[in-house]
Design a protein around this motif. Structure first.
Motif, PDB file in Angstrom:
ATOM      1  N   ASP A  18       0.851  -1.196   0.000  1.00  0.00           N
ATOM      2  CA  ASP A  18       0.000   0.000   0.000  1.00  0.00           C
ATOM      3  C   ASP A  18       0.888   1.247   0.000  1.00  0.00           C
ATOM      4  O   ASP A  18       1.748   1.406   0.881  1.00  0.00           O
ATOM      5  N   THR A  19       0.699   2.116  -1.004  1.00  0.00           N
ATOM      6  CA  THR A  19       1.498   3.345  -1.075  1.00  0.00           C
ATOM      7  C   THR A  19       0.892   4.484  -0.264  1.00  0.00           C
ATOM      8  O   THR A  19       1.477   5.567  -0.199  1.00  0.00           O
ATOM      9  N   ALA A  20      -0.271   4.266   0.317  1.00  0.00           N
ATOM     10  CA  ALA A  20      -0.884   5.288   1.173  1.00  0.00           C
ATOM     11  C   ALA A  20      -0.217   5.231   2.541  1.00  0.00           C
ATOM     12  O   ALA A  20      -0.697   4.573   3.470  1.00  0.00           O
ATOM     13  N   ILE A  21       0.921   5.928   2.662  1.00  0.00           N
ATOM     14  CA  ILE A  21       1.757   5.784   3.861  1.00  0.00           C
ATOM     15  C   ILE A  21       1.394   6.764   4.971  1.00  0.00           C
ATOM     16  O   ILE A  21       1.983   6.714   6.054  1.00  0.00           O
ATOM     17  N   GLU A  22       0.432   7.652   4.706  1.00  0.00           N
ATOM     18  CA  GLU A  22       0.104   8.649   5.729  1.00  0.00           C
ATOM     19  C   GLU A  22      -0.425   8.007   7.010  1.00  0.00           C
ATOM     20  O   GLU A  22      -0.166   8.474   8.127  1.00  0.00           O
ATOM     21  N   THR A  23      -1.151   6.910   6.825  1.00  0.00           N
ATOM     22  CA  THR A  23      -1.739   6.238   7.986  1.00  0.00           C
ATOM     23  C   THR A  23      -1.446   4.747   7.926  1.00  0.00           C
ATOM     24  O   THR A  23      -1.722   4.104   6.910  1.00  0.00           O
ATOM     25  N   VAL A  24      -0.878   4.228   8.988  1.00  0.00           N
ATOM     26  CA  VAL A  24      -0.652   2.784   9.080  1.00  0.00           C
ATOM     27  C   VAL A  24      -1.860   2.150   9.753  1.00  0.00           C
ATOM     28  O   VAL A  24      -2.252   2.545  10.858  1.00  0.00           O
ATOM     29  N   ARG A  25      -2.461   1.184   9.075  1.00  0.00           N
ATOM     30  CA  ARG A  25      -3.618   0.502   9.657  1.00  0.00           C
ATOM     31  C   ARG A  25      -3.134  -0.428  10.766  1.00  0.00           C
ATOM     32  O   ARG A  25      -2.259  -1.270  10.549  1.00  0.00           O
ATOM     33  N   PRO A  26      -3.687  -0.301  11.960  1.00  0.00           N
ATOM     34  CA  PRO A  26      -3.164  -1.059  13.102  1.00  0.00           C
ATOM     35  C   PRO A  26      -3.428  -2.555  12.988  1.00  0.00           C
ATOM     36  O   PRO A  26      -4.419  -2.987  12.379  1.00  0.00           O
ATOM     37  N   VAL A  27      -2.536  -3.322  13.555  1.00  0.00           N
ATOM     38  CA  VAL A  27      -2.713  -4.774  13.611  1.00  0.00           C
ATOM     39  C   VAL A  27      -3.998  -5.091  14.368  1.00  0.00           C
ATOM     40  O   VAL A  27      -4.344  -4.436  15.353  1.00  0.00           O
ATOM     41  N   ALA A  28      -4.731  -6.096  13.864  1.00  0.00           N
ATOM     42  CA  ALA A  28      -6.003  -6.584  14.427  1.00  0.00           C
ATOM     43  C   ALA A  28      -7.194  -5.708  14.051  1.00  0.00           C
ATOM     44  O   ALA A  28      -8.321  -6.004  14.462  1.00  0.00           O
ATOM     45  N   SER A  29      -6.971  -4.650  13.234  1.00  0.00           N
ATOM     46  CA  SER A  29      -8.113  -3.833  12.802  1.00  0.00           C
ATOM     47  C   SER A  29      -8.836  -4.501  11.645  1.00  0.00           C
ATOM     48  O   SER A  29      -8.230  -5.181  10.807  1.00  0.00           O
ATOM     49  N   ASP A  30     -10.163  -4.326  11.577  1.00  0.00           N
ATOM     50  CA  ASP A  30     -10.970  -4.870  10.493  1.00  0.00           C
ATOM     51  C   ASP A  30     -10.936  -3.918   9.301  1.00  0.00           C
ATOM     52  O   ASP A  30     -11.037  -2.694   9.467  1.00  0.00           O
ATOM     53  N   ILE A  31     -10.801  -4.473   8.096  1.00  0.00           N
ATOM     54  CA  ILE A  31     -10.724  -3.661   6.887  1.00  0.00           C
ATOM     55  C   ILE A  31     -11.539  -4.297   5.770  1.00  0.00           C
ATOM     56  O   ILE A  31     -11.922  -5.479   5.831  1.00  0.00           O
ATOM     57  N   GLY A  32     -11.806  -3.499   4.737  1.00  0.00           N
ATOM     58  CA  GLY A  32     -12.433  -4.004   3.524  1.00  0.00           C
ATOM     59  C   GLY A  32     -11.407  -4.052   2.406  1.00  0.00           C
ATOM     60  O   GLY A  32     -10.523  -3.198   2.314  1.00  0.00           O
ATOM     61  N   ILE A  33     -11.505  -5.058   1.567  1.00  0.00           N
ATOM     62  CA  ILE A  33     -10.529  -5.274   0.497  1.00  0.00           C
ATOM     63  C   ILE A  33     -11.210  -5.139  -0.860  1.00  0.00           C
ATOM     64  O   ILE A  33     -12.258  -5.743  -1.107  1.00  0.00           O
ATOM     65  N   GLY A  34     -10.590  -4.323  -1.729  1.00  0.00           N
ATOM     66  CA  GLY A  34     -11.035  -4.185  -3.110  1.00  0.00           C
ATOM     67  C   GLY A  34      -9.876  -4.454  -4.052  1.00  0.00           C
ATOM     68  O   GLY A  34      -8.739  -4.691  -3.610  1.00  0.00           O
ATOM     69  N   LEU A  35     -10.144  -4.403  -5.358  1.00  0.00           N
ATOM     70  CA  LEU A  35      -9.115  -4.712  -6.349  1.00  0.00           C
ATOM     71  C   LEU A  35      -9.058  -3.622  -7.420  1.00  0.00           C
ATOM     72  O   LEU A  35     -10.088  -3.143  -7.876  1.00  0.00           O
ATOM     73  N   HIS A  36      -7.824  -3.264  -7.819  1.00  0.00           N
ATOM     74  CA  HIS A  36      -7.642  -2.422  -8.989  1.00  0.00           C
ATOM     75  C   HIS A  36      -7.979  -3.230 -10.244  1.00  0.00           C
ATOM     76  O   HIS A  36      -7.979  -4.471 -10.227  1.00  0.00           O
ATOM     77  N   GLU A  37      -8.208  -2.521 -11.336  1.00  0.00           N
ATOM     78  CA  GLU A  37      -8.505  -3.229 -12.590  1.00  0.00           C
ATOM     79  C   GLU A  37      -7.273  -3.984 -13.091  1.00  0.00           C
ATOM     80  O   GLU A  37      -7.383  -5.117 -13.551  1.00  0.00           O
ATOM     81  N   ARG A  38      -6.081  -3.352 -13.017  1.00  0.00           N
ATOM     82  CA  ARG A  38      -4.851  -3.996 -13.460  1.00  0.00           C
ATOM     83  C   ARG A  38      -4.214  -4.771 -12.307  1.00  0.00           C
ATOM     84  O   ARG A  38      -4.438  -4.454 -11.131  1.00  0.00           O
ATOM     85  N   GLY A  39      -3.412  -5.763 -12.648  1.00  0.00           N
ATOM     86  CA  GLY A  39      -2.715  -6.524 -11.625  1.00  0.00           C
ATOM     87  C   GLY A  39      -3.476  -7.727 -11.135  1.00  0.00           C
ATOM     88  O   GLY A  39      -3.080  -8.347 -10.143  1.00  0.00           O
ATOM     89  N   VAL A  40      -4.589  -8.062 -11.806  1.00  0.00           N
ATOM     90  CA  VAL A  40      -5.390  -9.230 -11.444  1.00  0.00           C
ATOM     91  C   VAL A  40      -5.548 -10.087 -12.686  1.00  0.00           C
ATOM     92  O   VAL A  40      -5.979  -9.599 -13.730  1.00  0.00           O
ATOM     93  N   ALA A  41      -5.169 -11.346 -12.606  1.00  0.00           N
ATOM     94  CA  ALA A  41      -5.219 -12.228 -13.776  1.00  0.00           C
ATOM     95  C   ALA A  41      -5.878 -13.551 -13.414  1.00  0.00           C
ATOM     96  O   ALA A  41      -5.632 -14.112 -12.349  1.00  0.00           O
ATOM     97  N   LEU A  42      -6.704 -14.035 -14.327  1.00  0.00           N
ATOM     98  CA  LEU A  42      -7.321 -15.345 -14.155  1.00  0.00           C
ATOM     99  C   LEU A  42      -6.326 -16.411 -14.611  1.00  0.00           C
ATOM    100  O   LEU A  42      -5.751 -16.326 -15.692  1.00  0.00           O
ATOM    101  N   ILE A  43      -6.117 -17.408 -13.763  1.00  0.00           N
ATOM    102  CA  ILE A  43      -5.220 -18.513 -14.101  1.00  0.00           C
ATOM    103  C   ILE A  43      -6.041 -19.603 -14.758  1.00  0.00           C
ATOM    104  O   ILE A  43      -7.031 -20.077 -14.190  1.00  0.00           O
ATOM    105  N   PRO A  44      -5.665 -20.011 -15.974  1.00  0.00           N
ATOM    106  CA  PRO A  44      -6.421 -21.063 -16.648  1.00  0.00           C
ATOM    107  C   PRO A  44      -6.497 -22.343 -15.815  1.00  0.00           C
ATOM    108  O   PRO A  44      -5.558 -22.691 -15.105  1.00  0.00           O
ATOM    109  N   ALA A  45      -7.616 -23.016 -15.894  1.00  0.00           N
ATOM    110  CA  ALA A  45      -7.784 -24.274 -15.157  1.00  0.00           C
ATOM    111  C   ALA A  45      -6.842 -25.311 -15.733  1.00  0.00           C
ATOM    112  O   ALA A  45      -6.594 -25.339 -16.930  1.00  0.00           O
TER     113      ALA A  45
END
Length: 354
Positions: A327-354
């Motif tokens: 994460d390049t958002a370095i202004e705030t460090v998310r504390p250990v044990a905190s709950d977060i939501g996860i999303g995905l950028h359009e790039r950097g995600v690839a489907l692996i063929p079966a």
């Protein structure tokens, strides 16, 4: 496409290598176009160095054919193959001057001392070491010694230059500098090069094409971008740059296309050959976005956080397993044990063929 029989081309045709009952290389077939730099990449023991040594004539194939410039060299000795090799150790003679080191192969080939030293000076100028001919190798830096080794190989004017882990003896900063020099030299002079490394970043930086090897076979071959953005297996996804490989379900989206479903998270699928059903996603660490938990996000909990100056590295526990996040958002460090939501950028995600 250039003909595979052109000067400087390389072809492996169903090449095998056995050491007793151990099969080191299995039915290896690939082409290298003239004037390109192709990297053999893989973990220790995958067969990349054995492949390079067979090309150099230092090992004999058990089966198959090797062609250089359209000529069958399978059974030719190393000195008749028109290749030069840059070794991991540089192999410079400490008692000889830099110029004498570069001229050594020419002298062994029958050139006069004057002609060989003149060619050696020209070779040193090619690699940016003009005026260094009278120095001893011990008076040079590691990067300069590496360039001497490259010059010694180039003055022989080989069809193919072979480089065996050429940067492994250099520190990280010098490796980046010298790999750039090697790539710029190869592109400027237009020679064919076969480069062996286990360093994925190095391979991505210098190569026209990469041949990834695993257990003596080709796992995938292609351009650096193809291998990084469209890995053919979970092994490739994790080996070419770090990736989180997670299970997903490919289903029909509302617009008629396909999407990958990971719990409450949905991601559009760009792969044209994708099919509905169970699959895997390769998610690059910098393709993950972190926010507050909510709809349309994958729930997670921070397991660890490490501040590294220009980015923060997280490990996040999820229902899919532990994810590595950059994460390049370095202004705030998310504390250990905190709950977060996860999303995905359009790039950097690839489907692996079966």
């Amino acid at each position: 496409m250039t003909s595979p029989t052109a000067k400087g081309s390389v072809r492996f045709e169903a090449v095998e290598k056995r050491f007793g009952s151990v099969v080191a290389i299995r039915q290896l077939s690939f082409d290298i176009e003239p004037g390109t730099l192709v990297t053999l990449l893989g973990p220790s023991g995958c067969g990349k160095t054995t492949t390079l040594r067979m090309l150099a004539g230092l090992e004999q194939p058990t089966a198959g054919r090797i062609l250089i410039g359209g000529r069958d060299v399978t059974n030719l000795p190393a000195n008749e193959r028109d290749v030069s090799m840059v070794f991991q150790s540089y192999a410079l003679f400490p008692h000889m001057s830099v110029g004498e080191n570069v001229a050594y192969g020419l002298r062994s080939g029958g050139s006069s001392k004057r002609q060989a030293l003149e060619r050696a000076r020209e070779g040193l100028a090619l690699v940016g070491l003009e005026g260094f001919a009278e120095r001893l190798p011990s008076e040079l830096s590691g990067g300069q010694q590496q360039r001497v080794a490259v010059a010694r190989a180039l003055v022989l004017e080989p069809q193919v230059l072979l480089l065996d882990e050429p940067l492994s003896n250099l520190d990280a900063r010098l490796r980046r500098h010298v790999r750039t020099e090697i790539r710029e030299l190869q592109q400027r002079l237009g020679f064919t090069a076969v480069y062996v490394t286990h360093d994925q970043e190095e391979a991505l930086a210098v190569s026209d094409r990469i041949v990834v090897m695993k257990s003596g076979e080709i796992a995938q071959a292609g351009s650096p971008r193809e291998l990084y953005e469209a890995p053919a297996s979970s092994f490739i996804a994790d080996f070419i740059g770090e990736a989180n490989v997670v299970p997903c379900e490919v289903a029909r989206a509302g617009d008629g296309g396909l999407e990958a479903r990971l719990g409450g998270l949905r991601h559009p699928i760009r792969a044209p050959a994708a099919r509905e059903g169970a699959a895997q996603l390769a998610i690059r660490p910098n393709a993950i976005t972190l926010s507050e938990p909510g709809p349309g996000r994958l729930d997670g909990r921070v397991a660890s956080a490490a501040y590294l100056g220009d980015h923060i590295e997280y490990e996040v526990e999820t229902a899919l397993g532990r994810l590595f996040v950059v994460d390049t958002a370095i202004e705030t460090v998310r504390p250990v044990a905190s709950d977060i939501g996860i999303g995905l950028h359009e790039r950097g995600v690839a489907l692996i063929p079966a």
